[in-house]
Structures are given as C-alpha cells and as structure tokens.
Write a protein that holds these residues in place. Structure first.
Motif, PDB file in Angstrom:
ATOM      1  N   UNK A 123     -18.123 -14.199  46.438  1.00 23.36           N
ATOM      2  CA  UNK A 123     -17.210 -13.555  45.656  1.00 23.36           C
ATOM      3  C   UNK A 123     -17.081 -11.996  45.800  1.00 23.36           C
ATOM      4  N   UNK A 124     -15.919 -11.418  45.781  1.00 19.52           N
ATOM      5  CA  UNK A 124     -15.505 -10.077  45.922  1.00 19.52           C
ATOM      6  C   UNK A 124     -16.438  -9.241  44.908  1.00 19.52           C
ATOM      7  N   UNK A 125     -16.681  -9.846  43.766  1.00 21.62           N
ATOM      8  CA  UNK A 125     -17.822  -9.209  42.898  1.00 21.62           C
ATOM      9  C   UNK A 125     -19.105  -9.069  43.232  1.00 21.62           C
ATOM     10  N   UNK A 126     -19.537 -10.172  44.149  1.00 21.37           N
ATOM     11  CA  UNK A 126     -20.895 -10.193  44.663  1.00 21.37           C
ATOM     12  C   UNK A 126     -20.989  -8.998  45.585  1.00 21.37           C
ATOM     13  N   UNK A 127     -20.013  -8.800  46.406  1.00 20.67           N
ATOM     14  CA  UNK A 127     -20.060  -7.709  47.529  1.00 20.67           C
ATOM     15  C   UNK A 127     -20.241  -6.314  46.650  1.00 20.67           C
ATOM     16  N   UNK A 128     -19.226  -5.973  45.768  1.00 21.56           N
ATOM     17  CA  UNK A 128     -19.191  -5.022  45.086  1.00 21.56           C
ATOM     18  C   UNK A 128     -20.519  -4.581  44.533  1.00 21.56           C
ATOM     19  N   UNK A 129     -21.341  -5.493  43.868  1.00 19.72           N
ATOM     20  CA  UNK A 129     -22.691  -5.595  43.254  1.00 19.72           C
ATOM     21  C   UNK A 129     -23.545  -5.072  44.608  1.00 19.72           C
ATOM     22  N   UNK A 130     -23.619  -5.752  45.644  1.00 20.14           N
ATOM     23  CA  UNK A 130     -24.391  -5.176  46.529  1.00 20.14           C
ATOM     24  C   UNK A 130     -24.129  -3.676  47.052  1.00 20.14           C
ATOM     25  N   UNK A 131     -22.912  -3.249  47.090  1.00 24.49           N
ATOM     26  CA  UNK A 131     -22.601  -1.998  47.437  1.00 24.49           C
ATOM     27  C   UNK A 131     -23.071  -1.232  46.548  1.00 24.49           C
ATOM     28  N   UNK A 132     -22.977  -1.387  45.205  1.00 23.38           N
ATOM     29  CA  UNK A 132     -23.172  -0.298  44.046  1.00 23.38           C
ATOM     30  C   UNK A 132     -24.614  -0.085  43.938  1.00 23.38           C
TER      31      UNK A 132
END
Ligand code: MG
Length: 258
Positions: free
Chosen positions: A41-50
C-alpha cells in the motif's frame, strides 16, 4: 508580491548543505524502489519514508504542507492517471501493471531537497515503460539546459521537446521551482518554453526540475480530496524530479539515485 529579486543565490557551503538533504532523499528512494511490488500500500511506503527521514535527523517538507487540507503524508504517491500529490493510503495497494510516482521532500539543517521517481509495478505494457523512460529523459534534458547563461525558457523548451517527440501531453499548471531554505522559491520553472526567453540562469541558483508527461492530453484536475491531481482524460501520467545546483562546472545533481 514576490518578484524576480526573490531568487536566491546559494554559496558553496549552502549548496553543500542542500547536497546533504538530497542524499537523505536518494537513500530513501533506493529503499522505496526495492519495496515496489503488487500488494504494497502507499501508506506502507509512507511509513518507511517517514521512519528514514526521522532517523536521518531530517523533517518532512510535505507533512502538514498547505491548507486544502494540510498534506497528511511525507510522500506523494500517484498511481496511473494520478499525476502528482496522491495521498498515501492503506486502501491504495499497488497492482501488477500499475505505474507509481513517488515524490518526497525533506529539510535537513534548514535546507530543502525535493525529488520524484516513477516506477513500474510488476510487468507493465510497453507504452507505459516508454512513458516512464521519456519522462526521465525530459527531466535530464531540462537539467542539462540549466547552465549559467541560459534562460528558463531553454530549460522548458528542452523538456517540452522530449514530450513532443513522443506526442505526450505536458502538464502546465504544475511546474518546477527554485528551492533552498523554502521548498518553493522563485522562480517557477515551467516544463515548456521558448529558447532564449525568461529569467537568466546564474551560478548558485538551485532548482527542482520536474516534468510530468501524460500518455494522453495536457489537461488535469484536482480531485475532491483537495490534493490528488489527475489527468482529465484518464490517461496514465509519469513524473520525475531532481533538485540541482547551477555551478561553474554545470548543473550538479543534489538528489542523485534513481
Ligand atoms: Mg517539487
């Protein structure tokens, strides 16, 4: 009202600081690229980046940006006909054959970096991989034209020429920009233009150069969420961005990596 005088010239030490911010982003993009697969999910990617932004001692440029409403992620994740500014969501999962554009910005010691890449998810049709490749080359052509003594119209024309070779649409309402202590500084850097026109480019200027090419027409609109920009005809769109400094030796990439 800001005029051309608001364009800032960075000293070498300041460009060095921006290089450090850019290196944080390049590292994150390397990690995200390896995470691109169906089901993520794009939220998964956002969490990694954060997490990576925090670990680097940096701050997101995007989280809380604006007021329509404040942007809720540290990345923009824009899939297929979404051009830019897609909001990360646990409900948006990448699927085989999608293309996804990830845009990320951060502030390190007061200096911004901003960059974006578009990647295929699994196997994509050839027209989509060609769109991705051409958009990257459009960015590279724009960067190559960002030399002292050239004008902004030279940059825009170089980008636009690549799109025209393929018959792609060019997104006009959203453009590149100066960058430094603020994410968006003067001048605007359009992805189209006439050679020899516009602001004179000088050593020490820093720009985010970011073409958006569409497989269809030029037109886009902002969706009801207040952020996501989509193509009007539903055609797929790609986006690449790097932050660069204009140096005596030519344009220098501050957000390296793919
Ligand atoms: Mg930008």
């Amino acid at each position: 009202m800001r005029g051309a005088s608001a364009v800032t010239i960075k000293r070498p030490a300041e460009i060095e600081s921006m290089r450090a911010a850019g290196a944080v982003l390049a590292d994150i993009l390397d990690v995200l690229r390896a995470e691109i697969r169906p089901g993520v999910s794009t939220a998964d990617l956002d969490r990694i980046a954060a997490r990576m932004i925090t670990e680097a001692g940096a701050v997101s440029s995007f989280l809380g940006y604006g007021a329509n409403p404040p942007f809720p992620g540290v990345i923009c994740a824009s899939i297929n006909d979404e051009v830019v500014h897609g909001i990360p969501s646990s409900r948006r999962r990448l699927a085989d054959g999608d293309i996804v554009s990830i845009d990320i910005g951060c502030i390190l010691d007061g200096w911004h970096g901003d960059c974006a890449r578009t990647w295929p998810v699994g196997r994509v049709p050839r027209d989509l991989s060609e769109l991705i490749d051409a958009t990257r080359r459009g960015m590279e052509a724009g960067i190559a034209a960002a030399v002292a003594g050239n004008r902004l119209g030279d940059v825009g024309h170089a980008i636009e020429s690549v799109a025209h070779q393929h018959g792609y649409g060019i997104v006009r309402p959203f453009v590149g920009h100066g960058i430094g202590r603020a994410m968006h500084e003067d001048p605007q850097v359009p992805n189209y233009g006439r050679p020899g026109t516009g602001m004179l480019i000088e050593e020490g200027m820093c720009f985010a150069i970011e073409p958006m090419f569409n497989l269809g027409g030029d037109e886009v609109y902002v969706a009801d969420d207040g952020w996501t920009v989509r193509t009007a005809d539903g055609a797929t769109s790609a986006h690449f961005e790097n932050t660069i400094a204009v140096t005596a030796g030519g344009p220098e990439l501050l957000t390296a990596g793919r």
